[in-house]
Design a protein around this motif. Structure first.
Motif, PDB file in Angstrom:
ATOM      1  N   UNK A  13       0.835  -1.198   0.000  1.00  0.00           N
ATOM      2  CA  UNK A  13       0.000   0.000   0.000  1.00  0.00           C
ATOM      3  C   UNK A  13       0.873   1.252   0.000  1.00  0.00           C
ATOM      4  N   UNK A  14       1.884   1.247   0.848  1.00  0.00           N
ATOM      5  CA  UNK A  14       2.780   2.406   0.910  1.00  0.00           C
ATOM      6  C   UNK A  14       3.466   2.641  -0.432  1.00  0.00           C
ATOM      7  N   UNK A  15       3.930   1.558  -1.032  1.00  0.00           N
ATOM      8  CA  UNK A  15       4.598   1.677  -2.331  1.00  0.00           C
ATOM      9  C   UNK A  15       3.640   2.211  -3.395  1.00  0.00           C
ATOM     10  N   UNK A  31       2.744  21.139  -5.839  1.00  0.00           N
ATOM     11  CA  UNK A  31       1.812  22.090  -5.244  1.00  0.00           C
ATOM     12  C   UNK A  31       0.405  21.952  -5.806  1.00  0.00           C
ATOM     13  N   UNK A  32       0.289  21.524  -7.051  1.00  0.00           N
ATOM     14  CA  UNK A  32      -1.023  21.432  -7.702  1.00  0.00           C
ATOM     15  C   UNK A  32      -1.750  20.132  -7.398  1.00  0.00           C
ATOM     16  N   UNK A  33      -1.081  19.197  -6.753  1.00  0.00           N
ATOM     17  CA  UNK A  33      -1.675  17.884  -6.494  1.00  0.00           C
ATOM     18  C   UNK A  33      -2.172  17.806  -5.056  1.00  0.00           C
ATOM     19  N   UNK A  34      -3.444  17.475  -4.891  1.00  0.00           N
ATOM     20  CA  UNK A  34      -4.032  17.365  -3.560  1.00  0.00           C
ATOM     21  C   UNK A  34      -4.023  15.935  -3.046  1.00  0.00           C
ATOM     22  N   UNK A  35      -4.168  15.803  -1.747  1.00  0.00           N
ATOM     23  CA  UNK A  35      -4.154  14.481  -1.121  1.00  0.00           C
ATOM     24  C   UNK A  35      -5.344  13.623  -1.556  1.00  0.00           C
ATOM     25  N   UNK A  36      -6.510  14.239  -1.769  1.00  0.00           N
ATOM     26  CA  UNK A  36      -7.669  13.472  -2.237  1.00  0.00           C
ATOM     27  C   UNK A  36      -7.396  12.867  -3.603  1.00  0.00           C
ATOM     28  N   UNK A  37      -6.793  13.648  -4.475  1.00  0.00           N
ATOM     29  CA  UNK A  37      -6.437  13.132  -5.796  1.00  0.00           C
ATOM     30  C   UNK A  37      -5.458  11.966  -5.675  1.00  0.00           C
ATOM     31  N   UNK A  38      -4.500  12.091  -4.770  1.00  0.00           N
ATOM     32  CA  UNK A  38      -3.514  11.022  -4.590  1.00  0.00           C
ATOM     33  C   UNK A  38      -4.163   9.761  -4.036  1.00  0.00           C
ATOM     34  N   UNK A  39      -5.127   9.929  -3.118  1.00  0.00           N
ATOM     35  CA  UNK A  39      -5.867   8.771  -2.615  1.00  0.00           C
ATOM     36  C   UNK A  39      -6.574   8.046  -3.752  1.00  0.00           C
ATOM     37  N   UNK A  40      -7.182   8.816  -4.650  1.00  0.00           N
ATOM     38  CA  UNK A  40      -7.901   8.217  -5.775  1.00  0.00           C
ATOM     39  C   UNK A  40      -6.944   7.548  -6.748  1.00  0.00           C
ATOM     40  N   UNK A  47      -8.002   6.310   5.699  1.00  0.00           N
ATOM     41  CA  UNK A  47      -7.284   5.779   6.845  1.00  0.00           C
ATOM     42  C   UNK A  47      -5.916   5.254   6.471  1.00  0.00           C
ATOM     43  N   UNK A  48      -5.836   4.560   5.335  1.00  0.00           N
ATOM     44  CA  UNK A  48      -4.548   4.026   4.882  1.00  0.00           C
ATOM     45  C   UNK A  48      -3.592   5.154   4.536  1.00  0.00           C
ATOM     46  N   UNK A  49      -4.123   6.194   3.878  1.00  0.00           N
ATOM     47  CA  UNK A  49      -3.276   7.326   3.521  1.00  0.00           C
ATOM     48  C   UNK A  49      -2.746   8.011   4.775  1.00  0.00           C
ATOM     49  N   UNK A  50      -3.636   8.246   5.746  1.00  0.00           N
ATOM     50  CA  UNK A  50      -3.230   8.927   6.973  1.00  0.00           C
ATOM     51  C   UNK A  50      -2.243   8.099   7.788  1.00  0.00           C
ATOM     52  N   UNK A  51      -2.395   6.775   7.729  1.00  0.00           N
ATOM     53  CA  UNK A  51      -1.486   5.896   8.473  1.00  0.00           C
ATOM     54  C   UNK A  51      -0.060   6.002   7.932  1.00  0.00           C
ATOM     55  N   UNK A  52       0.075   5.964   6.629  1.00  0.00           N
ATOM     56  CA  UNK A  52       1.415   5.977   6.023  1.00  0.00           C
ATOM     57  C   UNK A  52       1.964   7.397   5.877  1.00  0.00           C
ATOM     58  N   UNK A  53       1.090   8.346   5.537  1.00  0.00           N
ATOM     59  CA  UNK A  53       1.537   9.714   5.288  1.00  0.00           C
ATOM     60  C   UNK A  53       0.531  10.694   5.890  1.00  0.00           C
ATOM     61  N   UNK A  57       3.486  16.706   3.059  1.00  0.00           N
ATOM     62  CA  UNK A  57       4.928  16.911   3.159  1.00  0.00           C
ATOM     63  C   UNK A  57       5.652  15.588   3.393  1.00  0.00           C
ATOM     64  N   UNK A  58       5.085  14.709   4.236  1.00  0.00           N
ATOM     65  CA  UNK A  58       5.689  13.397   4.483  1.00  0.00           C
ATOM     66  C   UNK A  58       5.783  12.597   3.194  1.00  0.00           C
ATOM     67  N   UNK A  59       4.742  12.696   2.394  1.00  0.00           N
ATOM     68  CA  UNK A  59       4.724  11.990   1.110  1.00  0.00           C
ATOM     69  C   UNK A  59       5.736  12.598   0.146  1.00  0.00           C
ATOM     70  N   UNK A  60       5.849  13.920   0.161  1.00  0.00           N
ATOM     71  CA  UNK A  60       6.838  14.579  -0.694  1.00  0.00           C
ATOM     72  C   UNK A  60       8.250  14.141  -0.357  1.00  0.00           C
ATOM     73  N   UNK A  61       8.550  14.032   0.927  1.00  0.00           N
ATOM     74  CA  UNK A  61       9.875  13.576   1.350  1.00  0.00           C
ATOM     75  C   UNK A  61      10.123  12.138   0.917  1.00  0.00           C
ATOM     76  N   UNK A  62       9.106  11.297   1.025  1.00  0.00           N
ATOM     77  CA  UNK A  62       9.249   9.896   0.618  1.00  0.00           C
ATOM     78  C   UNK A  62       9.506   9.790  -0.878  1.00  0.00           C
ATOM     79  N   UNK A  63       8.839  10.621  -1.660  1.00  0.00           N
ATOM     80  CA  UNK A  63       9.037  10.613  -3.117  1.00  0.00           C
ATOM     81  C   UNK A  63      10.453  11.073  -3.452  1.00  0.00           C
ATOM     82  N   UNK A  64      10.929  12.115  -2.797  1.00  0.00           N
ATOM     83  CA  UNK A  64      12.273  12.628  -3.065  1.00  0.00           C
ATOM     84  C   UNK A  64      13.335  11.589  -2.714  1.00  0.00           C
ATOM     85  N   UNK A  65      13.229  11.038  -1.496  1.00  0.00           N
ATOM     86  CA  UNK A  65      14.246  10.106  -1.015  1.00  0.00           C
ATOM     87  C   UNK A  65      14.164   8.750  -1.676  1.00  0.00           C
TER      88      UNK A  65
END
Length: 204
Positions: A13-15, A31-40, A47-53, A57-65
């Protein structure tokens, strides 16, 4: 008797979330991408999204790293390690990128450069993560040029400065290609870098 199988896959799920975010950030922007769009896009629950990210910003850091760093390693650093010298590697890298963009018929830009332009001024930790990827890329190029100097006895080369030039030229050409939606600037950049490096490597 049927054995129940565990279907819960937190890492999967995280991946999936990180992959969806990477694609969205590259194509639409962070900046143009919202969390709801990412969930979809990732097809996960809130709940899964909130658990992992818990935050974007947490998701942005994970994408960068993760994904952005991996993209630079696969696109640039691996070919540098496997090629005979820096000019051969750089020309091969440009050729592969140009071929892919031409085949796709669209230019989304360099993932690293895209995110750096958007978030570097807004978040210190994300800026540090992006800087670490640029540093990794720059060090790999510098090391390849240094190896060429030692093995081929090339003179008149500043490995660090030349690495900066290659990264800057590529990043600028990719930005122009994204704006034009055409790989032409990368073709020009490839040609001019090849000529420049050929002239420098002729000084032995």
């Amino acid at each position: 008797m049927t054995e129940n199988k565990r279907t819960n896959d937190p890492e999967g799920v995280r991946r999936r979330i990180v992959d969806a975010a990477y694609d969205a950030f590259v194509s639409r922007g962070y900046l143009a991408t919202g969390m709801l769009e990412l969930r979809e896009r990732a097809a996960v629950s809130g709940g899964a999204m909130a658990h992992h990210f818990p935050a974007k910003r947490d998701l942005g850091l994970a994408v960068i790293r993760g994904r952005v760093s991996e993209a630079v390693q696969q696109t640039w650093i691996a070919p540098l390690h496997s090629s005979a010298d820096a000019p051969t590697a750089i020309d091969h890298i440009f050729a592969n990128i140009i071929e892919e963009l031409t085949r796709n018929g669209a230019v989304s830009g360099c993932p690293l450069n895209n995110m750096a332009m958007e978030v570097s001024q807004h978040d210190a930790e994300m800026r540090e993560g992006l800087d670490a990827v640029f540093t990794m890329w720059h060090e790999a190029l510098s090391a390849k040029f240094e190896t060429d100097v030692e093995r081929q006895r090339v003179t008149g080369i500043n490995p660090t400065g030349l690495a900066t030039l290659v990264i800057a030229a590529y990043s600028g050409a990719m930005a122009m290609a994204k704006t034009h939606q055409d790989a032409g600037p990368l073709v020009d950049c490839r040609t001019e870098l090849a000529a420049l490096l050929a002239a420098k490597y002729a000084s032995r």
